[in-house]
Design a protein around this motif. Structure first.
Motif, PDB file in Angstrom:
ATOM      1  N   PHE A   1       0.819  -1.204   0.000  1.00  0.00           N
ATOM      2  CA  PHE A   1       0.000   0.000   0.000  1.00  0.00           C
ATOM      3  C   PHE A   1       0.862   1.266   0.000  1.00  0.00           C
ATOM      4  N   PRO A   2       1.873   1.363   0.871  1.00  0.00           N
ATOM      5  CA  PRO A   2       2.781   2.515   0.762  1.00  0.00           C
ATOM      6  C   PRO A   2       3.447   2.593  -0.612  1.00  0.00           C
ATOM      7  N   GLY A   3       3.802   1.436  -1.163  1.00  0.00           N
ATOM      8  CA  GLY A   3       4.421   1.422  -2.485  1.00  0.00           C
ATOM      9  C   GLY A   3       3.494   1.938  -3.560  1.00  0.00           C
ATOM     10  N   SER A   4       2.213   1.598  -3.455  1.00  0.00           N
ATOM     11  CA  SER A   4       1.240   2.094  -4.428  1.00  0.00           C
ATOM     12  C   SER A   4       1.096   3.611  -4.332  1.00  0.00           C
ATOM     13  N   ILE A   5       1.207   4.140  -3.120  1.00  0.00           N
ATOM     14  CA  ILE A   5       1.144   5.595  -2.964  1.00  0.00           C
ATOM     15  C   ILE A   5       2.362   6.251  -3.612  1.00  0.00           C
ATOM     16  N   TRP A   6       3.534   5.624  -3.482  1.00  0.00           N
ATOM     17  CA  TRP A   6       4.716   6.137  -4.186  1.00  0.00           C
ATOM     18  C   TRP A   6       4.495   6.093  -5.700  1.00  0.00           C
ATOM     19  N   HIS A   7       3.872   5.040  -6.181  1.00  0.00           N
ATOM     20  CA  HIS A   7       3.579   4.952  -7.613  1.00  0.00           C
ATOM     21  C   HIS A   7       2.660   6.102  -8.046  1.00  0.00           C
ATOM     22  N   LEU A   8       1.670   6.416  -7.207  1.00  0.00           N
ATOM     23  CA  LEU A   8       0.763   7.507  -7.546  1.00  0.00           C
ATOM     24  C   LEU A   8       1.497   8.843  -7.576  1.00  0.00           C
ATOM     25  N   TYR A   9       2.450   9.014  -6.660  1.00  0.00           N
ATOM     26  CA  TYR A   9       3.255  10.230  -6.698  1.00  0.00           C
ATOM     27  C   TYR A   9       4.052  10.299  -7.997  1.00  0.00           C
ATOM     28  N   ASP A  10       4.618   9.174  -8.399  1.00  0.00           N
ATOM     29  CA  ASP A  10       5.387   9.130  -9.635  1.00  0.00           C
ATOM     30  C   ASP A  10       4.502   9.420 -10.853  1.00  0.00           C
ATOM     31  N   LEU A  11       3.298   8.885 -10.836  1.00  0.00           N
ATOM     32  CA  LEU A  11       2.395   9.036 -11.979  1.00  0.00           C
ATOM     33  C   LEU A  11       1.754  10.413 -12.061  1.00  0.00           C
ATOM     34  N   THR A  12       1.597  11.089 -10.908  1.00  0.00           N
ATOM     35  CA  THR A  12       0.895  12.375 -10.886  1.00  0.00           C
ATOM     36  C   THR A  12       1.801  13.564 -10.610  1.00  0.00           C
ATOM     37  N   GLU A  13       2.938  13.328  -9.955  1.00  0.00           N
ATOM     38  CA  GLU A  13       3.849  14.392  -9.517  1.00  0.00           C
ATOM     39  C   GLU A  13       3.155  15.354  -8.550  1.00  0.00           C
ATOM     40  N   ASP A  14       2.144  14.859  -7.866  1.00  0.00           N
ATOM     41  CA  ASP A  14       1.412  15.639  -6.869  1.00  0.00           C
ATOM     42  C   ASP A  14       2.089  15.460  -5.511  1.00  0.00           C
ATOM     43  N   GLU A  15       2.577  16.545  -4.912  1.00  0.00           N
ATOM     44  CA  GLU A  15       3.339  16.476  -3.670  1.00  0.00           C
ATOM     45  C   GLU A  15       2.525  15.920  -2.507  1.00  0.00           C
ATOM     46  N   GLU A  16       1.195  16.021  -2.577  1.00  0.00           N
ATOM     47  CA  GLU A  16       0.380  15.465  -1.491  1.00  0.00           C
ATOM     48  C   GLU A  16       0.552  13.948  -1.411  1.00  0.00           C
ATOM     49  N   TRP A  17       0.713  13.302  -2.561  1.00  0.00           N
ATOM     50  CA  TRP A  17       0.936  11.861  -2.541  1.00  0.00           C
ATOM     51  C   TRP A  17       2.306  11.542  -1.942  1.00  0.00           C
ATOM     52  N   LYS A  18       3.283  12.370  -2.179  1.00  0.00           N
ATOM     53  CA  LYS A  18       4.595  12.141  -1.575  1.00  0.00           C
ATOM     54  C   LYS A  18       4.520  12.236  -0.058  1.00  0.00           C
ATOM     55  N   THR A  19       3.807  13.240   0.438  1.00  0.00           N
ATOM     56  CA  THR A  19       3.657  13.397   1.888  1.00  0.00           C
ATOM     57  C   THR A  19       3.010  12.161   2.500  1.00  0.00           C
ATOM     58  N   LEU A  20       1.966  11.662   1.843  1.00  0.00           N
ATOM     59  CA  LEU A  20       1.291  10.460   2.339  1.00  0.00           C
ATOM     60  C   LEU A  20       2.201   9.238   2.235  1.00  0.00           C
ATOM     61  N   ALA A  21       2.940   9.133   1.139  1.00  0.00           N
ATOM     62  CA  ALA A  21       3.828   7.989   0.943  1.00  0.00           C
ATOM     63  C   ALA A  21       4.879   7.929   2.039  1.00  0.00           C
ATOM     64  N   VAL A  22       5.443   9.072   2.391  1.00  0.00           N
ATOM     65  CA  VAL A  22       6.429   9.123   3.471  1.00  0.00           C
ATOM     66  C   VAL A  22       5.791   8.655   4.776  1.00  0.00           C
ATOM     67  N   LYS A  23       4.602   9.140   5.072  1.00  0.00           N
ATOM     68  CA  LYS A  23       3.924   8.778   6.320  1.00  0.00           C
ATOM     69  C   LYS A  23       3.659   7.285   6.408  1.00  0.00           C
ATOM     70  N   TYR A  24       3.100   6.715   5.339  1.00  0.00           N
ATOM     71  CA  TYR A  24       2.725   5.298   5.381  1.00  0.00           C
ATOM     72  C   TYR A  24       3.950   4.387   5.258  1.00  0.00           C
ATOM     73  N   THR A  25       4.987   4.874   4.615  1.00  0.00           N
ATOM     74  CA  THR A  25       6.225   4.096   4.525  1.00  0.00           C
ATOM     75  C   THR A  25       6.935   4.057   5.868  1.00  0.00           C
ATOM     76  N   GLU A  26       7.100   5.200   6.481  1.00  0.00           N
ATOM     77  CA  GLU A  26       7.881   5.263   7.719  1.00  0.00           C
ATOM     78  C   GLU A  26       7.171   4.604   8.894  1.00  0.00           C
ATOM     79  N   ALA A  27       5.886   4.325   8.742  1.00  0.00           N
ATOM     80  CA  ALA A  27       5.173   3.538   9.755  1.00  0.00           C
ATOM     81  C   ALA A  27       5.677   2.099   9.799  1.00  0.00           C
ATOM     82  N   LEU A  28       6.431   1.694   8.771  1.00  0.00           N
ATOM     83  CA  LEU A  28       6.960   0.329   8.683  1.00  0.00           C
ATOM     84  C   LEU A  28       8.410   0.228   9.140  1.00  0.00           C
ATOM     85  N   ASP A  29       8.899   1.217   9.839  1.00  0.00           N
ATOM     86  CA  ASP A  29      10.314   1.287  10.210  1.00  0.00           C
ATOM     87  C   ASP A  29      10.824   0.003  10.862  1.00  0.00           C
TER      88      ASP A  29
END
Length: 400
Positions: free
Chosen positions: A80-108
């Protein structure tokens, strides 16, 4: 000596590899899929953010249609975090990057798991995408995850042990050192750790596992067994079986997809043509199989008893499509992109892609987890979405 020299040469070539260039979205089937994905995942994130104080990780739907959320230690937690990174890559929308960081770092905490062979999936799909797509400095986490995975390397057999033989239902099978074809996907984190540190030990272990799997997991027709059990003391093969397929000698569809993707990825890092040839052979098995439907979305097992009245597995199709787009970059002008395009076109239809606001906000319908275990049959799965989005990214990059 010869094998050691080849490994060293491969490692040196691998260390010189470059990064993927930034590209832009092209017109065609992509914009509609991106729009649908943004709508579905926006609703998914909104549901989580408005109803929970903690980060939740959606995996699938239960039999009542409720979203199933999983902990950080679940093997699917990185998708799921990876899919959010994909959406950031596909859209270049910084809001997706912010979410991707949040959901990724929850897996530390995942980086420290040593009982889990799937740390490659979990960390690779989340943190590694954060480095590639978001420019984040997750190098220490990638390396630590590789160290954790390395504890599962069995020297005598030359492979990474997948499941612990004394855990859960695996303990009933009598295995000593089971290795599943899925484990090919976890090698990427080792190749990346080798690149980041310059330490060839990670590279050497990954190549050893790929070679042993090539030697022992495949039949004469290049279909793959699901499970090969080794004797960890002698390195000898004890048995060849299945866990999630129809039968020991059947071809479990997602297993064939993991194999195709895994050997294509291994060629990316090693430039060893035997891996490229293996990927081509696996492709030929899949796409000349008499039981492959004309729309190219496979039944959950190519040898399942009641074909054509068996569930399809969309996750296997999405993984395969993504792999084929990469394979086309090494063999341009071949049939691989054409086949991938046909799969993506099929997955983009209403038969397989969910309408906005439905399907628990997952993108794709009709995947299968494990029929022998009675789990996740004809449901959405987060890894089907992940590889579908990755396939869209790779299609875009090829068509730029």
């Amino acid at each position: 000596m010869k094998n050691s020299l080849l490994a060293l040469v491969g490692f040196l070539l691998f260390m010189l590899g470059g990064c993927r260039p930034k590209t832009v979205v092209v017109e065609g089937i992509l914009p509609d899929n991106i729009r649908n994905a943004v709508a579905q995942y926006s609703s998914q994130v909104k549901l989580i953010e408005e109803n929970s104080k903690e980060v939740l990780n959606p995996r699938t739907l239960d039999k009542k249609g409720n979203i199933v959320y999983v902990s950080y230690s679940d093997w699917t937690s990185g998708f799921f975090p990876g899919s959010i990174w994909h959406l950031y890559d596909l859209t270049e929308d910084e809001e997706w990057k912010t979410l991707a960081v949040k959901y990724t770092e929850a897996l530390d905490s995942v980086q420290y798991l040593t009982w889990h062979h799937d740390v490659g999936f979990m960390v690779g799909c989340s943190f590694l995408n954060g480095m590639r797509v978001g420019g984040m400095d997750y190098r220490p986490i990638i390396v630590q995850a590789a160290k954790s995975l390395s504890t599962r390397f069995r020297e005598k057999a030359g492979i990474f042990q997948s499941w612990d033989a004394d855990r859960g239902w695996q303990a009933k099978r009598g295995w000593k050192c089971p290795v599943i074809i899925d484990n090919m996907m976890n090698l990427e984190i080792l190749f990346e750790a080798a690149r980041l540190t310059g330490d060839s030990v990670y590279y050497t272990m990954a190549v050893s596992h790929a070679d042993k799997t090539l030697q022992n997991h495949f039949r004469a027709d290049y279909s793959s067994y699901h499970v090969v059990d080794y004797d960890p003391e002698t390195g000898e093969v004890r048995s060849k079986q299945t866990a999630q397929g129809y039968a020991d000698e059947s071809a479990w569809a997602r297993g064939q997809a993991w194999a195709l993707y895994g050997y294509t990825m291994c060629y990316r890092y090693t430039y060893n043509t035997k891996y490229l040839t293996q990927a081509q052979n696996i492709y030929n098995f899949i796409f000349t199989n008499k039981n492959l439907p004309t729309d190219l979305i496979p039944y959950w097992d190519y040898d399942a008893l009641n074909i054509p009245n068996e569930p399809r597995d969309v996750s296997a199709a999405a993984i395969t499509a993504s792999a084929l787009y990469e394979l086309d970059t090494y063999l341009p002008g071949t049939k691989y992109k054409e086949t991938a395009d046909l799969i993506i076109e099929t997955l983009s239809t209403s038969a397989y892609r969910a309408e906005e606001g439905t399907n628990g906000f997952f993108l794709l319908k009709h995947s299968v987890g494990s029929i022998p275990h009675g789990q996740e049959i004809d449901v959405p799965l987060n890894y089907a979405d992940y590889y579908f989005l990755e396939a869209l990214m790779r299609k875009r990059d090829l068509e730029k």
